[in-house]
Design a protein around this motif. Structure first.
Motif, PDB file in Angstrom:
ATOM      1  N   ASN A 170      47.830  52.166  -6.239  1.00 14.48           N
ATOM      2  CA  ASN A 170      48.400  51.059  -6.628  1.00 14.48           C
ATOM      3  C   ASN A 170      48.629  50.144  -5.526  1.00 14.48           C
ATOM      4  O   ASN A 170      49.094  50.471  -4.621  1.00 14.48           O
ATOM      5  CB  ASN A 170      49.414  51.261  -7.698  1.00 14.48           C
ATOM      6  CG  ASN A 170      48.897  51.715  -8.990  1.00 14.48           C
ATOM      7  OD1 ASN A 170      47.703  51.526  -9.441  1.00 14.48           O
ATOM      8  ND2 ASN A 170      49.865  52.376  -9.682  1.00 14.48           N
ATOM      9  N   LYS A 171      48.777  48.739  -6.042  1.00 11.72           N
ATOM     10  CA  LYS A 171      49.814  47.665  -5.071  1.00 11.72           C
ATOM     11  C   LYS A 171      51.397  47.824  -5.560  1.00 11.72           C
ATOM     12  O   LYS A 171      51.525  48.078  -6.682  1.00 11.72           O
ATOM     13  CB  LYS A 171      49.373  46.468  -5.500  1.00 11.72           C
ATOM     14  CG  LYS A 171      49.444  45.497  -4.143  1.00 11.72           C
ATOM     15  CD  LYS A 171      48.656  44.117  -4.441  1.00 11.72           C
ATOM     16  CE  LYS A 171      48.537  43.451  -3.295  1.00 11.72           C
ATOM     17  NZ  LYS A 171      47.951  41.880  -3.331  1.00 11.72           N
ATOM     18  N   VAL A 172      51.932  48.076  -4.600  1.00 14.34           N
ATOM     19  CA  VAL A 172      53.452  48.421  -4.601  1.00 14.34           C
ATOM     20  C   VAL A 172      54.238  47.389  -4.027  1.00 14.34           C
ATOM     21  O   VAL A 172      53.991  46.955  -2.942  1.00 14.34           O
ATOM     22  CB  VAL A 172      53.893  49.703  -4.132  1.00 14.34           C
ATOM     23  CG1 VAL A 172      55.079  50.047  -4.298  1.00 14.34           C
ATOM     24  CG2 VAL A 172      52.982  50.878  -4.906  1.00 14.34           C
ATOM     25  N   ASP A 173      55.386  46.903  -4.615  1.00 12.90           N
ATOM     26  CA  ASP A 173      56.415  45.916  -4.081  1.00 12.90           C
ATOM     27  C   ASP A 173      57.312  46.824  -3.294  1.00 12.90           C
ATOM     28  O   ASP A 173      58.146  47.792  -4.041  1.00 12.90           O
ATOM     29  CB  ASP A 173      56.971  45.003  -5.371  1.00 12.90           C
ATOM     30  CG  ASP A 173      56.109  44.152  -5.738  1.00 12.90           C
ATOM     31  OD1 ASP A 173      55.219  43.896  -5.090  1.00 12.90           O
ATOM     32  OD2 ASP A 173      56.213  43.780  -6.940  1.00 12.90           O
ATOM     33  N   PHE A 174      57.535  46.371  -1.964  1.00 10.66           N
ATOM     34  CA  PHE A 174      58.626  46.966  -1.241  1.00 10.66           C
ATOM     35  C   PHE A 174      59.645  46.076  -0.652  1.00 10.66           C
ATOM     36  O   PHE A 174      59.361  44.998  -0.267  1.00 10.66           O
ATOM     37  CB  PHE A 174      57.838  47.642   0.264  1.00 10.66           C
ATOM     38  CG  PHE A 174      57.052  48.837  -0.103  1.00 10.66           C
ATOM     39  CD1 PHE A 174      57.483  50.176  -0.487  1.00 10.66           C
ATOM     40  CD2 PHE A 174      55.598  48.752  -0.456  1.00 10.66           C
ATOM     41  CE1 PHE A 174      56.805  51.184  -0.995  1.00 10.66           C
ATOM     42  CE2 PHE A 174      54.948  49.906  -0.715  1.00 10.66           C
ATOM     43  CZ  PHE A 174      55.214  51.140  -0.926  1.00 10.66           C
ATOM     44  N   ILE A 175      60.727  46.748  -0.504  1.00  6.62           N
ATOM     45  CA  ILE A 175      61.860  45.947   0.203  1.00  6.62           C
ATOM     46  C   ILE A 175      62.303  46.801   1.136  1.00  6.62           C
ATOM     47  O   ILE A 175      62.770  48.071   0.927  1.00  6.62           O
ATOM     48  CB  ILE A 175      62.841  45.361  -0.850  1.00  6.62           C
ATOM     49  CG1 ILE A 175      63.885  44.599  -0.037  1.00  6.62           C
ATOM     50  CG2 ILE A 175      63.762  46.254  -1.465  1.00  6.62           C
ATOM     51  CD1 ILE A 175      65.043  43.757  -0.840  1.00  6.62           C
ATOM     52  N   TYR A 176      62.650  46.302   2.487  1.00  9.46           N
ATOM     53  CA  TYR A 176      63.352  47.098   3.547  1.00  9.46           C
ATOM     54  C   TYR A 176      64.776  47.329   3.147  1.00  9.46           C
ATOM     55  O   TYR A 176      65.500  46.276   2.713  1.00  9.46           O
ATOM     56  CB  TYR A 176      62.991  46.478   4.775  1.00  9.46           C
ATOM     57  CG  TYR A 176      63.632  47.012   6.074  1.00  9.46           C
ATOM     58  CD1 TYR A 176      62.996  48.621   6.572  1.00  9.46           C
ATOM     59  CD2 TYR A 176      64.288  46.646   6.894  1.00  9.46           C
ATOM     60  CE1 TYR A 176      63.674  48.999   7.415  1.00  9.46           C
ATOM     61  CE2 TYR A 176      64.915  47.313   7.973  1.00  9.46           C
ATOM     62  CZ  TYR A 176      64.550  48.767   8.257  1.00  9.46           C
ATOM     63  OH  TYR A 176      64.877  49.173   9.413  1.00  9.46           O
ATOM     64  N   VAL A 177      65.328  48.523   3.636  1.00 12.87           N
ATOM     65  CA  VAL A 177      66.769  48.619   3.196  1.00 12.87           C
ATOM     66  C   VAL A 177      67.648  47.782   3.573  1.00 12.87           C
ATOM     67  O   VAL A 177      68.783  47.332   2.908  1.00 12.87           O
ATOM     68  CB  VAL A 177      67.184  50.151   3.267  1.00 12.87           C
ATOM     69  CG1 VAL A 177      67.181  50.288   5.067  1.00 12.87           C
ATOM     70  CG2 VAL A 177      68.406  50.578   2.927  1.00 12.87           C
ATOM     71  N   GLN A 178      67.621  47.222   4.936  1.00 15.73           N
ATOM     72  CA  GLN A 178      68.425  46.394   5.392  1.00 15.73           C
ATOM     73  C   GLN A 178      68.471  45.039   4.917  1.00 15.73           C
ATOM     74  O   GLN A 178      69.405  44.187   4.910  1.00 15.73           O
ATOM     75  CB  GLN A 178      68.212  46.180   6.917  1.00 15.73           C
ATOM     76  CG  GLN A 178      68.543  47.509   7.817  1.00 15.73           C
ATOM     77  CD  GLN A 178      70.222  47.691   7.740  1.00 15.73           C
ATOM     78  OE1 GLN A 178      70.900  46.578   7.880  1.00 15.73           O
ATOM     79  NE2 GLN A 178      70.713  48.714   7.439  1.00 15.73           N
ATOM     80  N   ASN A 179      67.217  44.613   4.266  1.00 17.34           N
ATOM     81  CA  ASN A 179      67.165  43.429   3.621  1.00 17.34           C
ATOM     82  C   ASN A 179      67.852  43.416   2.270  1.00 17.34           C
ATOM     83  O   ASN A 179      68.247  42.479   1.729  1.00 17.34           O
ATOM     84  CB  ASN A 179      65.736  42.901   3.663  1.00 17.34           C
ATOM     85  CG  ASN A 179      65.075  42.538   4.802  1.00 17.34           C
ATOM     86  OD1 ASN A 179      66.104  42.091   5.623  1.00 17.34           O
ATOM     87  ND2 ASN A 179      63.777  42.678   4.811  1.00 17.34           N
ATOM     88  N   LEU A 180      67.784  44.404   1.544  1.00 16.82           N
ATOM     89  CA  LEU A 180      68.428  44.679   0.545  1.00 16.82           C
ATOM     90  C   LEU A 180      69.955  44.669   0.760  1.00 16.82           C
ATOM     91  O   LEU A 180      70.583  44.467  -0.072  1.00 16.82           O
ATOM     92  CB  LEU A 180      68.263  46.318  -0.204  1.00 16.82           C
ATOM     93  CG  LEU A 180      68.939  46.654  -1.210  1.00 16.82           C
ATOM     94  CD1 LEU A 180      68.740  45.728  -2.413  1.00 16.82           C
ATOM     95  CD2 LEU A 180      68.434  48.075  -1.914  1.00 16.82           C
ATOM     96  N   VAL A 181      70.283  45.484   1.955  1.00 18.86           N
ATOM     97  CA  VAL A 181      71.851  45.191   2.311  1.00 18.86           C
ATOM     98  C   VAL A 181      72.100  43.794   2.202  1.00 18.86           C
ATOM     99  O   VAL A 181      73.335  43.682   1.904  1.00 18.86           O
ATOM    100  CB  VAL A 181      72.049  46.148   3.348  1.00 18.86           C
ATOM    101  CG1 VAL A 181      73.528  45.821   4.119  1.00 18.86           C
ATOM    102  CG2 VAL A 181      72.108  47.459   3.150  1.00 18.86           C
TER     103      VAL A 181
END
Length: 373
Positions: A170-181
């Protein structure tokens, strides 16, 4: 300026580690308040925790197990926290880590939907602030493999010489943990609205097969050929740093081949395809440089003359790793992110060290945070 006291539940988890590191070591205007797991089984301790906070980030949750167990556990955590909040006389901003799993209607997603409803009802009834963050798939250094993130599982498998398997491409949406912080911290300071339901924007949407292709390239280039791979954008840098975090610390040292002839000697310090800058230092005997860590920077140390000890320690850990190095037997040491590190001249002569970083130094954003090893 008075510091804001930020309480964090689930602070020992993956996202909690990165958020608590930011609060404790990076943002001087924030004060970290821990909520250990056992507080949820002790009414007085949970109420005491809540009373100390200006903002609470609720990360604690169970996302594996029988459906009924996941739902009941996560809703119980919400109910217990609301009960403690209702005893507090001051206003508190509650930030809730929800998930895009809400849309999948699985047990974890259902528990998040119910949590959002309960916190909304509490906020509106008590005139407190509530922010729900619907978070996509999170990846980054130190994420537990075979648990939440396909990135962590693939990185771990590749470094352990195992063969990753794609179940569904599948195509998956990702966010880097530091960007989430960064997103969470932005909401900590945000005083605009009483209740907010935010869909957190992903950094990248990518097919699982394309993700694996990038990681296989990192393995071939970095682990087999000793070349820093081409990192075309921020996502690639973040993915590569995540990949590096699964390498054992004792394996971050690379012996360099020394070529000797009648003219002297020569060795190749670094092969890279991503740019950056090199710099050079001279250090007097007995002097220590460093005692800092980086969040993003890829950095290589190489002693070319003299003797030194390079020491490093993961943020939050007491275990220190030491590498004794010498210009007579040159080695390259790639510093992991979130490891505070230093280099000390233990010889009798000046220590000469060559450094490389993937970033050109920016005095406005040096990505350098001082903390003793």
């Amino acid at each position: 300026m008075k510091k804001l006291s930020i309480g964090v539940t689930g602070y020992k988890g993956f996202i909690g580690y990165h958020l608590s590191t930011h609060i404790k070591y990076i943002d001087d205007n924030l004060n970290f308040i821990a909520c250990p797991k056992n507080y949820f089984s002790d009414k007085e301790k949970l109420e005491s925790f809540v009373s100390k906070c200006d903002v609470i980030v609720h990360l604690a949750a169970k996302n594996r197990g029988e459906d009924d167990e996941v739902i009941s556990n996560n809703i119980a955590l919400v109910d217990q926290l609301i009960s403690a909040l209702n005893t507090c006389k001051k206003k508190i901003h509650l930030i809730f880590a929800s998930s895009t799993q809400e849309s999948n209607r699985n047990a974890y997603g259902k528990s998040k939907i119910e949590g959002v409803k309960k916190f909304q009802y509490w906020a509106k009834g008590t005139n407190n602030k509530f922010t729900s963050l619907k978070i996509p798939n999170v990846f980054g250094p130190f994420c537990k493999p075979y648990y939440n993130s396909v990135v962590s599982t693939f990185c771990y498998q590749l470094i352990k010489q195992k063969t990753p398997e794609i179940i569904i491409d599948n195509k998956v949406d990702f966010i880097y943990v530091q960007n989430l912080v960064k997103t969470i911290v932005h909401e900590i300071y945000n005083n605009k609205r009483l209740v907010q339901l935010i869909n957190v924007k992903a950094d990248k949407s990518i097919k699982v097969s394309s993700l694996l292709k990038k990681l296989l390239f990192f393995k071939e280039s970095y682990l087999k050929l000793g070349i820093i791979p081409k990192l075309r954008n921020e996502f690639d840098v973040n993915l590569f740093n995540s990949f590096r975090s699964y390498i054992r610390i004792k394996d971050i040292k690379s012996d360099l081949v020394l070529h000797n002839d009648e003219r002297g000697y020569l060795f190749e310090n670094i092969k890279e395809m991503t740019g950056g800058q090199t710099f050079f230092s001279s250090t007097k005997p007995g002097i220590t440089r460093g005692n800092h860590f980086h969040k993003n920077k890829i950095e290589r140390f190489c002693v070319v003359s003299g003797e030194a000890i390079i020491s490093m320690r993961k943020i939050g850990s007491r275990k220190c790793f030491n590498f004794k190095v010498s210009g007579l037997n040159p080695v390259a040491i790639d510093i992991p992110i979130f490891f505070t590190h230093n280099i000390k001249n233990i010889g009798r002569e000046d220590l000469l060290t060559l450094f490389w970083s993937n970033e050109i130094y920016d005095s406005e954003n040096p990505d350098t945070y001082f903390l003793k090893v």
